[in-house]
Structures are given as C-alpha cells and as structure tokens.
Design an enzyme around this catalytic site. Structure first.
Site, mmCIF file in Angstrom:
data_model
loop_
_atom_site.group_PDB
_atom_site.id
_atom_site.type_symbol
_atom_site.label_atom_id
_atom_site.label_comp_id
_atom_site.label_asym_id
_atom_site.label_seq_id
_atom_site.Cartn_x
_atom_site.Cartn_y
_atom_site.Cartn_z
ATOM 1 N N GLU A 154 0.786 -1.249 0.000
ATOM 2 C CA GLU A 154 0.000 0.000 0.000
ATOM 3 C C GLU A 154 0.816 1.297 0.000
ATOM 4 O O GLU A 154 0.555 2.205 0.793
ATOM 5 C CB GLU A 154 -0.951 -0.008 1.208
ATOM 6 C CG GLU A 154 -1.832 -1.245 1.263
ATOM 7 C CD GLU A 154 -2.768 -1.302 2.457
ATOM 8 O OE1 GLU A 154 -2.658 -0.447 3.352
ATOM 9 O OE2 GLU A 154 -3.602 -2.203 2.487
ATOM 10 N N GLU A 263 -6.150 -10.808 -1.165
ATOM 11 C CA GLU A 263 -6.973 -10.593 0.037
ATOM 12 C C GLU A 263 -8.461 -10.539 -0.314
ATOM 13 O O GLU A 263 -9.193 -9.661 0.136
ATOM 14 C CB GLU A 263 -6.552 -9.286 0.742
ATOM 15 C CG GLU A 263 -5.061 -9.214 1.032
ATOM 16 C CD GLU A 263 -4.632 -7.985 1.818
ATOM 17 O OE1 GLU A 263 -5.483 -7.320 2.427
ATOM 18 O OE2 GLU A 263 -3.415 -7.705 1.836
HETATM 19 C C1 GLA Z 1 -4.781 -4.711 4.448
HETATM 20 C C2 GLA Z 1 -3.560 -5.536 4.751
HETATM 21 C C3 GLA Z 1 -3.918 -6.828 5.380
HETATM 22 C C4 GLA Z 1 -4.979 -6.679 6.435
HETATM 23 C C5 GLA Z 1 -6.162 -6.003 5.876
HETATM 24 C C6 GLA Z 1 -7.235 -5.961 6.940
HETATM 25 O O1 GLA Z 1 -5.428 -5.083 3.310
HETATM 26 O O2 GLA Z 1 -2.754 -5.794 3.645
HETATM 27 O O3 GLA Z 1 -2.804 -7.370 5.975
HETATM 28 O O4 GLA Z 1 -4.515 -5.938 7.520
HETATM 29 O O5 GLA Z 1 -5.745 -4.719 5.469
HETATM 30 O O6 GLA Z 1 -7.330 -7.187 7.625
#
Ligand code: GLA
Length: 352
Positions: A154, A263
């Site tokens: 990020e 994710e």
């Molecule tokens: C982001 C992170 C993850 C996690 C999510 C929320 O996407 O990359 O590791 O913390 O937020 O669970």
C-alpha cells in the site's frame, strides 16, 4: 447372500462417496488454474475442525497478522516468532505453500523504526538500515517454506488528484521511494528464490491501477527486483465489475509476469479497500445481498479464470464470515460463521 455383508458394503461405498466428495475442495476444482489460498489466524490452525477445513479446501496460506512488521519485531532487535512459527509449522506439516505477508507497510509497523533513543526522528540512512535488517532476518528465517513475499504494501496514493504517485507516509517522508526500492533488493538478497510482490488495494480503480503499473514499470527498469503485483481485491457486492477487473489485469500484465489476488472478500456495503464499516443499504434485504454477492463472486472468478495464465494464486482474506476483519454481518466469504459452505461456495466451486 449374507445381508449384513451387503449392508456393510453399501455403507462403505456411501462413506467412500462422501469422503471423495469432501476431498474435492476449492484447491482441487482450481488445480488447472491457480492456487487457492486463505488468510489465517491462530484459532484457525489450532482448532481441529477449522484446520481440517483449511487442508481440504486450500493449498496456499497467508498469515493474517502474524508475519507483519510490528508483531514480528515490536522493538528493535526484539523478535517475537511464536505465532509466525506456528503458522509456518502448520504449512510445513501439511505441505501447504506459505505466502509471506508483509515486509514493509505504513500500518502495523513498530514506532521504533522511525525514532532514535531520544525520540528524535531518524534520518533516511538509519531507517533504510533498520528496514533491511528486519527484512533479512524474517526472510531468511522462513526461506524453506515461504514461496513469495508481499514486500511492500500500500505505498501508492488513493487520491486521484495527487501530483505524486506515492502515499505520503512517514516511510516516504523520511526515505522517499528508496524505501520501496531497498526493500525489494534486501528481500531478493535474503532469498533469491522467493517471488517478490508489490501489494495494494483499490487496485481496479483506473487512476490508481495506472499509477501502480507506472511505478512498478519504472522501478523494474531501474533494476528493482519486483516479480509480481498483488491485487488485494477487497471488493463489495456492487463492484468492481468484471470488465473493470479485466482492465486492471490488462494493465498489470504489461509490466509483470505474476499476479496474485491476495486478500479477496466481497462485503455487503459500498465501502472498498480499508474501510471497516457495516452500512447496509436500507433497500437491501438479506436475499438481495446474497443474490448480489453470488453474482459478484461469479463475475470475479470469470475474470480471474480468463487470466489464469498470469494469475498464480487467489487468496481469500479469512476463512469464514466469523473470522473476517469486516465482521460477520458483512458476510463477505464462502463459509458462514459456523464454517459451513454457503450457496456462493458452489458458484465458485462449480465455475458458474
Ligand atoms: C490490508 C492488509 C492486510 C490486512 C487487511 C485488513 O489489506 O494488507 O494485511 O490488515 O488490510 O485485515
């Protein structure tokens, strides 16, 4: 004919049938396309029922929190490996691949990294040295079992109007984009065999995806060892559309050879990325939400299957609705809060 024997044989066949059915999990349904992964917490891998479910359904694991910078190095040089080791051992024991997550992130990183012992902000050189040391230590420790790392998480801005591509984090303010470049170099040095990813959310947004692709392209041209892009895929029941997902993949395909969906979840409200609210639309009944979610999951997997040549792994963010960081009310996953397969599971499994 001994009837007892017939009944026993029939019983055995039935049991075998059920066992075969269960042995076929998502990982088997997608064996020709990509690995199917899951983000886990400590409860998931220690509770026998949840552990069995993981082994049945998934062939890649990500630690939800336990391998992040702060949990593994809460103070400089003071490492805490208990939880990360337990996850790594689970993977070793069951022959499941482990995605390393994550080496550098502006969240869940120890405050110590930014300050000296008098509380004064450190200079760029010190920050980079500390980052390199953290990366080297953790990457070497799990080298035998981790097959890829989210090296930087990020680092690109969400602001479409921003002049600068980068998130104005403390890491960036101290070290500029060298914190990204140096992180990848350190990871490659510590484990030349691991695939190295840049990972981000809102990755289908047309402005942000362009920025991500540009940054990765520039850095690769400068010799920064980035192998792939991680698409976090925190989506919702309204979007992104199949076309939007395919368009983002098209951009990323032109700069890297590996894409991972890192994710995936589909929440029941309009938020995207890192927003944790549950704000259901007044007009959405539970039935409507379920139908929309099924349509979204079908569309997402259609987009992913079309691009299976470049996508190696698709990871769900958490095992069941109960585990989700979004809360069970958002019902974002394929297993319900009692770890039962939902109707949407069949849609993904059967590639509808
Ligand atoms: C982001 C992170 C993850 C996690 C999510 C929320 O996407 O990359 O590791 O913390 O937020 O669970």
């Amino acid at each position: 004919m001994d009837f007892r024997k017939v009944i026993t044989v029939a019983g055995l066949l039935l049991t075998a049938g059920a066992a075969t059915l269960h042995a076929e999990g998502l990982k088997d349904a997608y064996q020709d396309e990509f690995l199917i992964g899951v983000a886990v917490n400590q409860r998931n891998i220690t509770d026998p029922m949840q552990a069995a479910l993981i082994c049945e359904e998934f062939n890649s694991i990500t630690a939800e929190n336990d391998m992040k910078p702060q949990p593994t190095e809460p103070a400089e040089g003071k490492y805490n490996w208990t939880n990360a080791d337990r996850i790594a051992n689970f993977c070793r024991e069951h022959g499941i691949k482990l995605r390393g997550h994550c080496l550098v992130w502006h969240n869940q990183i120890g405050e110590w990294i930014y300050t000296d012992k008098n509380g004064k902000e450190v200079d760029k050189k010190t920050l980079l040295k500390r980052l390199r040391k953290h990366i080297k230590t953790i990457v070497k420790r799990y080298k035998d079992v981790v097959y890829c790392w989210d090296v930087v998480n990020e680092a690109i801005t969400d602001d479409p109007k921003a002049e600068n591509h980068f998130r104005q984090s403390r890491l960036y303010k101290i070290a500029g984009d060298d914190f990204i470049r140096e992180a990848f170099k350190a990871a490659r040095k510590a484990d030349p065999n691991a695939l190295l990813f840049y990972n981000d959310y809102n990755e289908c947004d047309p402005v942000k995806s362009k920025r991500i692709a540009e940054v990765v392209k520039t850095m690769k041209a400068d010799g920064v060892p980035i192998d792939g892009i991680g698409m976090q895929a925190h989506y919702n029941i309204y979007g992104p559309s199949q076309q939007e997902i395919e368009d983002a993949i098209e951009k990323y395909r032109s700069v890297v050879n590996h894409l991972h969906v890192t994710e995936l979840d589909v929440r029941a409200n309009r938020e995207m990325g890192g927003s944790l609210q549950f704000s259901k639309n007044a007009s959405d009944t539970d039935e409507k939400i379920k139908a929309k979610q099924q349509e979204r999951y079908a569309a997402i997997f259609r987009a992913l299957r079309k691009n299976a040549d470049i996508i190696d792994c698709v990871t769900f963010w958490n095992l069941s609705d109960r585990d989700s960081w979004l809360g069970a009310e958002n019902q974002p996953l394929l297993f319900d809060k009692d770890y039962k397969r939902k109707a949407v599971y069949d849609i993904v499994f059967q590639k509808k």
